[in-house]
Design an enzyme around this catalytic site. Sequence first.
Site, mmCIF file in Angstrom:
data_model
loop_
_atom_site.group_PDB
_atom_site.id
_atom_site.type_symbol
_atom_site.label_atom_id
_atom_site.label_comp_id
_atom_site.label_asym_id
_atom_site.label_seq_id
_atom_site.Cartn_x
_atom_site.Cartn_y
_atom_site.Cartn_z
ATOM 1 N N HIS A 3 -3.946 -0.721 -4.398
ATOM 2 C CA HIS A 3 -5.396 -0.979 -4.273
ATOM 3 C C HIS A 3 -6.060 -0.666 -5.621
ATOM 4 C CE1 HIS A 3 -5.091 -1.206 0.160
ATOM 5 N NE2 HIS A 3 -4.334 -0.119 0.089
ATOM 6 N N GLU A 28 -4.860 -5.364 -4.947
ATOM 7 C CA GLU A 28 -4.685 -5.894 -3.593
ATOM 8 C C GLU A 28 -4.270 -7.372 -3.645
ATOM 9 O OE1 GLU A 28 -8.273 -5.048 -1.401
ATOM 10 O OE2 GLU A 28 -7.850 -2.893 -1.352
ATOM 11 N N SER A 87 0.842 -1.197 0.000
ATOM 12 C CA SER A 87 0.000 0.000 0.000
ATOM 13 C C SER A 87 0.883 1.255 0.000
ATOM 14 C CB SER A 87 -0.965 -0.055 1.173
ATOM 15 O OG SER A 87 -1.936 0.941 1.064
#
Lengths: 330, 330
Positions: free
Chosen positions: A183, A210, A141
């Site tokens: 994401h 993800e 992330s």
Amino acid sequence: MPFAGDPLSEPSEPVVGDLLIIGGAEDKLGRRSVLTEFVRRAGGSEARIAVVPTASSLGPEIVDVYAALFTRLGAAEVYGVRPQDRAQASDPAVVSELDRATGIFMTGGNQLKLSTVIAGTPFGDAILDARARGVTVAGTSAGASIQSSHMVAFGPGGATAKQRMTQVAAGLGLLQDCVVDQHFAQRNRYGRLLMIVSQSPQLLGIGVDEDTAAVVTRTPEGTDLMEVVGKGAVTVLDGRDMVTDAHAAREHRPILASGVVLHALPAGSRFDLTTRRLVPTARPVDPTEADELALANRDLGKMARDIAADDASPSALRRRIARRNRGATP
Amino acid sequence: MPFAGDPLSEPSEPVVGDLLIIGGAEDKLGRRSVLTEFVRRAGGSEARIAVVPTASSLGPEIVDVYAALFTRLGAAEVYGVRPQDRAQASDPAVVSELDRATGIFMTGGNQLKLSTVIAGTPFGDAILDARARGVTVAGTSAGASIQSSHMVAFGPGGATAKQRMTQVAAGLGLLQDCVVDQHFAQRNRYGRLLMIVSQSPQLLGIGVDEDTAAVVTRTPEGTDLMEVVGKGAVTVLDGRDMVTDAHAAREHRPILASGVVLHALPAGSRFDLTTRRLVPTARPVDPTEADELALANRDLGKMARDIAADDASPSALRRRIARRNRGATP
């Protein structure tokens, strides 16, 4: 997997460590394919992993989670290093914590925390140096975004690229001439990655889903090779030859972006980041199909001999095929 | 705008009517740029518009809404034609209702209703014939999807192309070799359009945002030209030179799609559907910038003459520039 300190893998040329750019929400309870891949590349049972939770609002808690996971996956040692401001990121005592690592893992959180606290500090430089001596560097992330030279700071989702919908800050530069978003499918970030590529067509846009990692290895020839691991896909936007009005589009309006080359790369795909081209991967051959082909080849050989023997009338061939088919069914 | 019945625009060669492929949720209360464009192209104050609400679960109600809108936008006549099964779509009394139309508007709803009820019937053929004689054909949402030769039937949103995530049915074929998707950005349909293009790289994927129209006109040279009107963008996916594993990818898994050429086209963009290339559009020149350039040009000319007159010492130039600047500020 090579790293400093392993005498077996220490070559004369410095070995550059692998990068794992993880799109967030990597599986922690099931197959854990992404985290397993990281531990393996960081040294497996000899891995000493430094977890950097700077992006996160949590500190020891998130280190504990990854420590449990990486230990379970076989790592020898897992410890946290958490600079919280640029002073700490310049403190030799903090920086030297990375010296013994064979793997560095940057957690998720807010990537602006990473760019403001560690990029351009001795701690940030130490991450680059570690990779240069063979340490595997991973981030999920926010920890993925910070790896590219140009970092997506924030911005809304949406499929349409709109002027000023997102901001770019300076990342660590582990991966040059790229901008990484994460994401990607889950938060629908086509638009914002396309906006950035439209304003900077020299940057290769890399969007990671993800529970998916873009694993970057440096070949002996100096090429950066990206391989996709995990559940989702990595989307690449190459704007080299694009036409755009990104210099003129009005605020919040859609941007013209024509001729962008798109690559959607699921697990197992390999992509050359230097030439920006797919690396062909041999697909497994279907065994039944292979058997049938071998049989057909044998029959064709027989038929060719028969034809040479001049008995290849259509009726003779039909009889022969009928005999062969009966023979083939025991 | 040309249509049968308008003697001024009736050429010797048949004029093919325009298509408006509208991505759904077109503005009905504010600027109404998409609907205004349709009425203008359908004949403006002489437009006779047939509204086809077959896709919708509503009948007279939705015709009433569009009747009010198109009348307000200046159309001469608006009426509904609603075949509800293939028998009705083959009834000459229903089919002949299209004879007097200068514009046909297909509403939103369920596009499978359109493919199952009208495609391949005399009514469907009458829509193709109408376009061939110059009638403008528009459709929004389901009414957009049905226009292409290959129609997206249904399937979930999502940025990642996954095997079997969507279905294709046969559309009306007003637009050949294409597949149209709608609500494109709003429902995040990159993935499903990319899946279809991956399985059929010969089809050009066209994704239209809400309140946006892809307006297709046929040039005298026989080229289909697409222009974008409205608030959002039209996304084009060209898979001609792509590499894909769509024949082998496992169900529900991401599909490899490498080398797809992407065009994101906001309002005002023009795209050649035949060559699959952007048509350059001259951007308006900033008047202030143009004035400054003209002034600079004049000054440069003067300076060149001065240099030729051999008084171009740096101090003489500086004095001259200072005088010019004072003069330029009245």
